[in-house]
Enzyme design. Structure first.
Site, mmCIF file in Angstrom:
data_model
loop_
_atom_site.group_PDB
_atom_site.id
_atom_site.type_symbol
_atom_site.label_atom_id
_atom_site.label_comp_id
_atom_site.label_asym_id
_atom_site.label_seq_id
_atom_site.Cartn_x
_atom_site.Cartn_y
_atom_site.Cartn_z
ATOM 1 C CG LEU A 52 -1.798 -1.097 1.286
ATOM 2 C CD1 LEU A 52 -2.892 -1.221 2.365
ATOM 3 C CD2 LEU A 52 -2.599 -1.311 -0.029
ATOM 4 C CG ASN A 53 5.140 1.285 0.877
ATOM 5 O OD1 ASN A 53 4.759 0.306 -0.045
ATOM 6 N ND2 ASN A 53 6.299 1.393 1.058
ATOM 7 N NE ARG A 117 12.297 -8.299 -15.743
ATOM 8 C CZ ARG A 117 11.909 -8.110 -14.476
ATOM 9 N NH1 ARG A 117 12.182 -8.682 -13.627
ATOM 10 N NH2 ARG A 117 11.755 -6.437 -13.949
ATOM 11 C CB CYS A 154 15.449 -11.370 -27.505
ATOM 12 S SG CYS A 154 16.786 -12.731 -26.786
ATOM 13 C CB CYS A 169 33.007 -25.410 5.072
ATOM 14 S SG CYS A 169 33.845 -24.211 4.156
#
Length: 643
Positions: A52-53, A117, A154, A169
């Protein structure tokens, strides 16, 4: 409103928007106010309070509702006579195929992940529809790029940066940062409990190696028949936070120059009767409403920005584990961590915090932990608005076929030479791109050790981004995915997955040329297999090297480097991203070195006060996904400008 000369192209255009989040809300508003009459929106998300911000089409009363549908309703209030068609769905659904894309004049992306995407890029190529990409990163690095089949590169012509990784590790034995605990929780513990059981994971092996007790030789993580789920949760808790730490402490050499961790057992602060502590199942909604399942809701915890105590983290850990088994049991065995999965985020946050407490690392809130686990840097509304405006400008150019004036535009955090926006001419397609140029790839792999499953998961899906792959050796079909397969075919392909490449029904050996297709994306590529005996475990941990399409550099070069997150809630560096979170469009490959040096001042200071080096500019996607531009001012692979 678009000028009069633009109106015919604008009014007659049919536009597809993919994404109705931060950029999407601003984009829909700008399209409507610019005179576009026929707009379609695809978005699978629902509105959250945190949206909402910056997503100004939404209000508190809309929380939980479809973004696409609410965005439509909001815009129709001030543009009631235009047509807006919302789809509350995943753009990768079979309904949105090449024929669906062909009906549009231009596609505008406001997505938050690499996987989607790439999928949209491939569908646009197959449908021969122009695509305009976009992304934001708080204040800096935002870009709008134009992709037209055969004329410009592209979206995938340049490889994306490899995600930051950490030594196993360090993650399993000697964590020193909260990000190490997050990686351990989501990549090891979450995967062990809820993911693919065939994945290698040393959480159980390490403990059985550290003791001769026969009971430790069993798989501790196996949920025993008729075992109470709460007792199972406590057993897992005591094993990973107590016993495993005890085993690690037995190696005195490790702790000579390090702070010794503290084993933590559930009995120290949790009563034996867990029913007195944990929440009510009724608070989690209907049994079939998976999206409402939440450990926080069950326990009456509301604020995601609170930093929980060790006891609270322990309660969330046990409650989340219980809810997975009681409410989402059918998913167990196939789950991977998803930053948008509330229960998964709660589990990982709690597990990471408990481990952090053991190693003396400061605890973090769920809000902060989600940001680290999901590589989130929080968006800024004004930059979303700037990018939306640039998208519409380029869309109008595309609709008018004004190819000479196409621009890819970068928005800089620190204006130099009175320039905030950096326009760059597009370039021709990369001739070595396997997506739009169909150039064969080469894969070095040990055909006598590697299984077809390794090839499918690590190369075909993770690296090449295919969703429904089909793998052929000549005329022989080795593997296929689809809803129309009969049981016998499914069983045959499943059996093939666990076979070594050289032992498949049609053996894959050095010199084999495999054809990989994704019928949904209408994409096909060929991979030449080259057998190789040995690989460097440090540099080539997957035991495979794909070439012919150069992999981009790592997101972060040094574990000790700090990244200046303009809007981040954490000082920790981003975690290794899910494979669908990274994007990169290296600006040095779009223009001359002289243009870069004039546009970017190498002496700029970062928000942290560190010297801003041009090779560390970050660029994020809409709705907070991380990426970085490496070597901003180096020119390593110049391309020809589009004529």
């Amino acid at each position: 409103m678009a000028s009069l000369k633009h109106l015919p192209a604008v009014k007659g255009a049919k536009v597809l928007m993919v994404g109705a989040g931060g950029i999407g809300c601003e984009l829909l508003k700008t399209l409507a106010l610019s005179g576009f009459q026929d707009i379609h929106i695809i978005d699978m998300d629902t509105i959250e309070v945190s949206n909402l911000n910056r997503q100004f089409l939404f209000r508190q009363s809309h929380v939980g509702q479809s973004k696409a549908k609410v965005a439509r309703e909001a815009v129709l209030k001030f543009r009631p006579h235009i047509s807006i068609t919302p789809y509350h769905a995943n753009v990768k659904d079979s309904d949105f195929n090449v024929d669906f894309f062909k009906q549009f004049n231009v596609v505008l992306n406001g997505l938050d992940n690499l996987d989607a995407r790439r999928h949209v890029n491939r569908l646009c190529l197959a449908a021969d529809v122009p695509l305009i990409e976009s992304g934001t990163t708080g204040f800096l690095g935002q870009q709008v790029t134009v992709h037209v089949k055969g004329r410009t590169e592209c979206y995938e012509c340049q490889p994306k940066p490899a995600p930051k990784t950490y030594p196993v590790c360090t993650i399993t034995s000697t964590p020193s940062k909260f990000v190490h605990c997050i990686v351990w929780a989501k990549e090891l513990l979450f995967a062990k409990l809820f993911g693919d059981k065939n994945q290698a994971n040393d959480l159980n092996v390490r403990s059985s190696d550290g003791a001769s007790s026969s009971k430790q030789a069993e798989d501790v993580f196996e949920h025993r028949k008729d075992e109470d789920i709460e007792q199972y949760g406590r057993r897992i808790y005591d094993h990973v936070f107590g016993y495993n730490i005890e085993v690690a402490l037995s190696n005195e050499e490790t702790w000579k120059n390090r702070n010794r961790p503290k084993p933590i057992y559930s009995s120290e602060f949790m009563p034996n009767d867990l029913s007195q502590q944990n929440g009510s199942m009724e608070k989690n909604g209907a049994a079939n409403d998976i999206s409402s399942v939440s450990a926080m809701a069950s326990l009456g915890m509301k604020n995601p920005q609170d930093v929980w105590s060790l006891k609270e983290n322990s309660r969330v850990f046990l409650e989340a584990l219980k809810l997975f088994f009681l409410k989402r049991e059918k998913e167990i065995g196939n789950l991977t961590f998803d930053k948008d999965d509330q229960l998964a985020v709660e589990f990982v946050t709690a597990a990471a915090n408990i481990r952090a407490a053991s190693f003396g690392i400061p605890l973090h809130s769920l809000f902060e932990a989600k940001g680290i686990a999901g590589n989130i840097v929080h968006a800024v509304a004004t930059t979303n608005a700037i990018i939306a405006g640039l998208i519409v400008i380029e869309a109008i150019k595309v609709l008018q076929n004004d190819t000479k004036n196409y621009r890819m535009t970068y928005c800089l955090e620190h204006p130099t030479r009175k320039m905030l926006l950096m326009p760059v001419e597009p370039f021709e397609p990369n001739r070595s791109c396997y997506v739009c140029s169909e150039t064969p790839l080469s894969l070095e792999i040990n055909t006598h050790r590697a299984k077809l499953r390794d090839f499918v998961e690590k190369i075909v899906k993770a690296t090449l981004g295919m969703s429904l792959p089909l793998i052929m050796h000549g005329s022989a079909l080795l593997y296929e995915v689809g809803d129309d397969l009969d049981e016998e075919m499914v069983a045959n392909y499943a059996a093939n997955l666990d076979k070594v490449l050289s032992e498949l029904p049609t053996p894959v050996t050095s010199g084999t040329m495999l054809t990989i297709e994704d019928l949904q994306q209408e994409l096909s590529c060929q991979i030449n297999i080259k057998h190789r005996e040995e690989f460097d475990e440090e540099k080539e941990p997957d035991g495979m090297v794909l070439s012919g399409w150069t992999q981009a550099p790592s997101v972060v070069k040094d574990d000790k480097e700090s990244i200046a997150n303009a809007g981040s809630t954490s000082n920790e560096p981003p975690v290794e991203a899910e494979k669908n979170d990274e994007i990169e469009i290296p600006p040095e490959k779009k223009r001359k070195l002289s243009e870069v040096s004039e546009a970017v001042d190498p002496d700029l200071s970062s928000v942290d006060g560190d010297t801003r080096n041009p090779d560390k500019l970050q660029v994020l996607d809409d709705d907070d996904e991380l990426m970085i531009f490496d070597n901003w001012d180096s020119v390593t692979n110049k391309k020809i400008r589009m004529q």
